[in-house]
Design a protein around this motif. Structure first.
Motif, PDB file in Angstrom:
ATOM      1  N   TYR A  54       0.836  -1.202   0.000  1.00 15.46           N
ATOM      2  CA  TYR A  54       0.000   0.000   0.000  1.00 15.46           C
ATOM      3  C   TYR A  54       0.873   1.254   0.000  1.00 15.46           C
ATOM      4  CZ  TYR A  54      -3.378   3.536   1.295  1.00 15.46           C
ATOM      5  OH  TYR A  54      -4.139   4.667   1.301  1.00 15.46           O
ATOM      6  N   GLU A  55       1.889   1.261   0.847  1.00 16.28           N
ATOM      7  CA  GLU A  55       2.762   2.429   0.925  1.00 16.28           C
ATOM      8  C   GLU A  55       3.563   2.615  -0.361  1.00 16.28           C
ATOM      9  OE1 GLU A  55       4.938   1.972   4.571  1.00 16.28           O
ATOM     10  OE2 GLU A  55       3.178   2.450   5.781  1.00 16.28           O
ATOM     11  N   ARG A  56       3.895   1.513  -1.031  1.00 18.87           N
ATOM     12  CA  ARG A  56       4.596   1.615  -2.307  1.00 18.87           C
ATOM     13  C   ARG A  56       3.688   2.231  -3.371  1.00 18.87           C
ATOM     14  NH1 ARG A  56       5.096  -0.769  -6.996  1.00 18.87           N
ATOM     15  NH2 ARG A  56       3.658  -2.470  -6.600  1.00 18.87           N
ATOM     16  N   LEU A  57       2.419   1.824  -3.376  1.00 23.53           N
ATOM     17  CA  LEU A  57       1.471   2.313  -4.371  1.00 23.53           C
ATOM     18  C   LEU A  57       0.937   3.713  -4.050  1.00 23.53           C
ATOM     19  CD1 LEU A  57      -0.544  -0.956  -5.012  1.00 23.53           C
ATOM     20  CD2 LEU A  57       1.178   0.085  -6.501  1.00 23.53           C
ATOM     21  N   HIS A  58       1.004   4.113  -2.791  1.00 21.89           N
ATOM     22  CA  HIS A  58       0.493   5.420  -2.365  1.00 21.89           C
ATOM     23  C   HIS A  58       1.601   6.201  -1.657  1.00 21.89           C
ATOM     24  CE1 HIS A  58      -3.001   2.719  -2.601  1.00 21.89           C
ATOM     25  NE2 HIS A  58      -3.587   3.774  -3.118  1.00 21.89           N
ATOM     26  N   PRO A  59       2.557   6.695  -2.413  1.00 20.23           N
ATOM     27  CA  PRO A  59       3.665   7.434  -1.774  1.00 20.23           C
ATOM     28  C   PRO A  59       3.161   8.714  -1.122  1.00 20.23           C
ATOM     29  CG  PRO A  59       3.778   7.627  -4.155  1.00 20.23           C
ATOM     30  CD  PRO A  59       2.676   6.656  -3.860  1.00 20.23           C
ATOM     31  N   THR A  60       3.873   9.133  -0.109  1.00 18.82           N
ATOM     32  CA  THR A  60       3.482  10.325   0.638  1.00 18.82           C
ATOM     33  C   THR A  60       3.894  11.614  -0.060  1.00 18.82           C
ATOM     34  OG1 THR A  60       5.538  10.288   1.887  1.00 18.82           O
ATOM     35  CG2 THR A  60       3.648   9.127   2.848  1.00 18.82           C
ATOM     36  N   GLY A  61       4.644  11.499  -1.136  1.00 15.48           N
ATOM     37  CA  GLY A  61       5.086  12.686  -1.848  1.00 15.48           C
ATOM     38  C   GLY A  61       6.448  13.170  -1.389  1.00 15.48           C
ATOM     39  N   CYS A  62       7.035  12.507  -0.439  1.00 14.35           N
ATOM     40  CA  CYS A  62       8.365  12.873   0.014  1.00 14.35           C
ATOM     41  C   CYS A  62       9.382  12.535  -1.067  1.00 14.35           C
ATOM     42  CB  CYS A  62       8.690  12.144   1.307  1.00 14.35           C
ATOM     43  SG  CYS A  62      10.330  12.499   1.937  1.00 14.35           S
ATOM     44  N   CYS A  63      10.304  13.400  -1.300  1.00 12.97           N
ATOM     45  CA  CYS A  63      11.277  13.193  -2.375  1.00 12.97           C
ATOM     46  C   CYS A  63      12.452  12.315  -1.949  1.00 12.97           C
ATOM     47  CB  CYS A  63      11.793  14.534  -2.874  1.00 12.97           C
ATOM     48  SG  CYS A  63      12.639  15.470  -1.592  1.00 12.97           S
ATOM     49  N   CYS A  64      12.531  11.966  -0.692  1.00 20.79           N
ATOM     50  CA  CYS A  64      13.692  11.185  -0.258  1.00 20.79           C
ATOM     51  C   CYS A  64      13.324   9.772  -0.221  1.00 20.79           C
ATOM     52  CB  CYS A  64      14.235  11.655   1.053  1.00 20.79           C
ATOM     53  SG  CYS A  64      13.044  12.267   2.240  1.00 20.79           S
TER      54      CYS A  64
END
Length: 64
Positions: A54-64
């Motif tokens: 889920y976290e892979r498919l829905h990134p938080t938008g953080c560039c790091c």
């Protein structure tokens, strides 16, 4: 003094479980039992794999 030591220790354990994400599975199982009583919970490994996906498919938008 022993009571204070126990309370401090419990607080430390609670904090570490929250920070590490270990408590997420416990909350998932509690939710499942309350909202979906007939459904069997995923194993810890399945839960962690699903959460990672889920976290892979829905990134938080953080560039790091």
């Amino acid at each position: 003094m022993a009571d204070l030591t126990r309370r401090v220790w419990r607080a430390i354990v609670w904090y570490l479980r929250e920070v590490s994400g270990e408590a997420r599975y416990d909350r998932y199982v509690e939710h499942l039992r309350a909202e979906h009583p007939g459904r069997a919970p995923m194993s810890v490994r399945e839960f962690n794999d699903a959460r990672d996906e889920y976290e892979r498919l829905h990134p938080t938008g953080c560039c790091c």
